[in-house]
Design a protein around this motif. Sequence first.
Motif: not given
Lengths: 168, 168
Positions: A16-21, A60-62, A86-92, A94-100
């Motif tokens: 769902h983070l991929d979907a949000l991205d 959602a990321c948090d 939008f680019a900043d939010l996409k980076k956020r 991506a950094e969340t996906l890296a934790v997962l």
Amino acid sequence: MSITMYEIAIPSFTKHLDALDAILDKAAAYAEAKKIDPEALLWARLYPDMYPLKKQVQSACDFAKLSVGRLAGLTPPVHDDSEKTFADLKKRIAETLAVLAEAKPEPMEAAATREISIKAGPRELTFTGKEYLLHFALPNFYFHAATAYDILRHNGLEIGKRDFMKRL
Amino acid sequence: MSITMYEIAIPSFTKHLDALDAILDKAAAYAEAKKIDPEALLWARLYPDMYPLKKQVQSACDFAKLSVGRLAGLTPPVHDDSEKTFADLKKRIAETLAVLAEAKPEPMEAAATREISIKAGPRELTFTGKEYLLHFALPNFYFHAATAYDILRHNGLEIGKRDFMKRL
């Protein structure tokens, strides 16, 4: 056969983070095509005292990052909610996906019965790790992901539930 | 220690349907206090081609009822979406909760690895029971519950995330 903490958390948050991205990509393209100031979407809200789109995405990321951090024993990066584009939010995201991607099944499984206390506003909530994942992290995560979607739909972005569900 | 299909599905659906029921009580009281025609809320949408509140509630009920019906081997009651009032929607929720109360852990656990096919629009989706619960039923359920909340918030109902999360 039973289901592990990892199986419940990681594929759900990741998908769902991929979907949000991908939805944010569509929102950025929509702003550009319609000559809408991206800020008008990033700060759009459904009611004056609700969070704007930007904060829905951050939240959602948090919920994903902090819950997986606690359950998997990781120390995720700190974010100060300073995203402006939008680019900043996409980076956020991506950094969340890296934790997962860093989370391992074993410590998450061990956390299922561990007591977890969190601050929610002025109060302290105490759960087992399992309850924390199923009854706090997941519903809050989906709430903010769905509300981000709802804000963009309300602002005319042509997306459908298939975008929310990331179905090809 | 692992988590059962029953533990994932039943407490989550039950809690958030109870929460939705309490939110509908607040919406009905709000309509009465403000002399708003209840139909104005029941048919409220965030965009002309989105489902109205009524259908968001019906959909949340259906994702719970149909998924638990399939996974637990029950034949839940058929609903024809003829609800016209807040009281009708509350009855729909109550009938959905009755299906959840009937479900037993053993058949749900046996369904975790069973192949489940469903029609989604023109397409057929195939999952294991576990994937169907985690990646279809739950996110769709939360999507419609959150969107029902978002529609009412957008229409001025004074509720907060605590109402969505059913925290006392």
